[in-house]
Enzyme design. Structure first.
Site, PDB file in Angstrom:
ATOM      1  N   ASP A 242      -4.469   4.636   6.397  1.00 37.26           N
ATOM      2  CA  ASP A 242      -5.050   5.801   7.069  1.00 37.26           C
ATOM      3  C   ASP A 242      -6.078   5.301   8.095  1.00 37.26           C
ATOM      4  OD1 ASP A 242      -5.977   8.316   7.695  1.00 37.26           O
ATOM      5  OD2 ASP A 242      -6.725   8.817   5.714  1.00 37.26           O
TER       6      ASP A 242
ATOM      7  N   PHE B 252      -2.901  15.960   4.784  1.00 36.56           N
ATOM      8  CA  PHE B 252      -3.236  15.352   3.496  1.00 36.56           C
ATOM      9  C   PHE B 252      -1.997  15.365   2.609  1.00 36.56           C
ATOM     10  CE2 PHE B 252      -4.901  14.732  -0.705  1.00 36.56           C
ATOM     11  CZ  PHE B 252      -5.796  13.688  -0.479  1.00 36.56           C
TER      12      PHE B 252
ATOM     13  N   ARG C 201       0.215  12.482  -8.595  1.00 35.79           N
ATOM     14  CA  ARG C 201       0.821  11.157  -8.440  1.00 35.79           C
ATOM     15  C   ARG C 201       2.250  11.125  -8.963  1.00 35.79           C
ATOM     16  NH1 ARG C 201      -3.315   7.504  -7.048  1.00 35.79           N
ATOM     17  NH2 ARG C 201      -5.319   7.790  -8.078  1.00 35.79           N
TER      18      ARG C 201
ATOM     19  N   LYS D 100      -0.443   6.599   8.670  1.00 36.46           N
ATOM     20  CA  LYS D 100      -1.014   7.763   9.354  1.00 36.46           C
ATOM     21  C   LYS D 100      -1.900   7.234  10.480  1.00 36.46           C
ATOM     22  CE  LYS D 100      -2.871  11.182   6.697  1.00 36.46           C
ATOM     23  NZ  LYS D 100      -4.023  11.918   6.087  1.00 36.46           N
TER      24      LYS D 100
ATOM     25  N   GLU E 246       0.841  -1.208   0.000  1.00 29.59           N
ATOM     26  CA  GLU E 246       0.000   0.000   0.000  1.00 29.59           C
ATOM     27  C   GLU E 246       0.870   1.250   0.000  1.00 29.59           C
ATOM     28  OE1 GLU E 246      -2.718   1.186  -0.474  1.00 29.59           O
ATOM     29  OE2 GLU E 246      -4.397   0.102   0.402  1.00 29.59           O
ATOM     30  N   ASP E 247       0.323   2.330  -0.524  1.00 33.60           N
ATOM     31  CA  ASP E 247       1.023   3.609  -0.406  1.00 33.60           C
ATOM     32  C   ASP E 247       0.786   4.224   0.966  1.00 33.60           C
ATOM     33  OD1 ASP E 247      -1.633   3.826  -1.215  1.00 33.60           O
ATOM     34  OD2 ASP E 247      -1.361   5.782  -2.111  1.00 33.60           O
TER      35      ASP E 247
ATOM     36  N   ASP F 282      -2.563  10.776  -4.752  1.00 35.79           N
ATOM     37  CA  ASP F 282      -3.212  11.812  -5.559  1.00 35.79           C
ATOM     38  C   ASP F 282      -4.155  12.696  -4.771  1.00 35.79           C
ATOM     39  OD1 ASP F 282      -5.278   9.790  -5.151  1.00 35.79           O
ATOM     40  OD2 ASP F 282      -6.414  10.878  -6.669  1.00 35.79           O
TER      41      ASP F 282
END
Ligand code: PRP
Length: 173
Positions: free
Chosen positions: A101, A150, A163, A129, A97-98, A157
């Site tokens: 959250d 954010f 991106r 996060k 995963e990037d 993105d």
């Protein structure tokens, strides 16, 4: 897109940390073929660097998932837009995963993949996060723990833009 970008994680820091993550994943599974499952779209850039940092046999698979629907807050809804092309029964799977959250996406995907019988299933995320977590998920490999901002860039993105930034930045509206 209006707003400003405040650099948070530099290209150099990303490169160095991802190299460490790749080495540490391989050290945990010295003899296995790894099936690296990248969660689209955000993880594509991290994936490209991570797999190059993992020596030995690696397969790459993609999972299409949508959860944010273009906004800056999570809706909690997880939608599979593209499933794996092959089975993972008996495979050592690293889910990539990037960002984690709320944890809702990774929680859903882990449950979905676990029933397919992998020998092992672990999660690697570039960014964590933890402040927004809604479900208790186990994240095995974390690149960077970030504050409640954010972030965009390096695959992440805002409305499909940013991106392509080669670094991670905080987007300030
Ligand atoms: C982002 C990110 C994770 C998820 C994390 O995906 O790539 O998949 O949100 O959030 P969570 O822990 O709150 O579930 P997004 O839906 O923005 O899609 P994208 O990767 O295609 O940009």
């Amino acid at each position: 897109m209006k707003g400003t970008l405040k650099p948070l994680i530099s290209e150099e820091a990303l490169r160095a940390r991802i190299a460490e993550m790749g080495a540490s994943i391989r050290a945990d599974y010295p003899d296995d073929t790894l099936t690296v499952v990248a969660v689209l779209k955000g993880s594509f850039m991290f994936l490209a660097d991570l797999v190059r940092a993992i020596p030995g046999e690696v397969r790459v698979e993609f999972l299409g998932v949508a959860s944010y629907h273009g906004g800056t807050t999570s809706t909690g809804a997880v939608q599979i837009t593209q499933d794996l092309r092959s089975g993972i029964d008996g495979h050592v799977v690293i889910l990539v995963e990037d960002i984690v959250d709320t944890g809702l996406t990774i929680d859903y995907l882990c449950r979905m993949l676990q029933v397919r019988g992998p020998k092992s299933l672990r999660v690697a995320t570039l960014l964590d996060k933890p402040t927004n977590r809604e479900v208790d998920v186990r994240v095995d490999y974390v690149g960077f723990t970030i504050p409640d901002e954010f972030v965009v860039g390096f695959g992440l993105d805002l409305g499909e833009l940013f991106r392509n930034l080669p670094y991670v930045a905080v987007y300030v509206p």
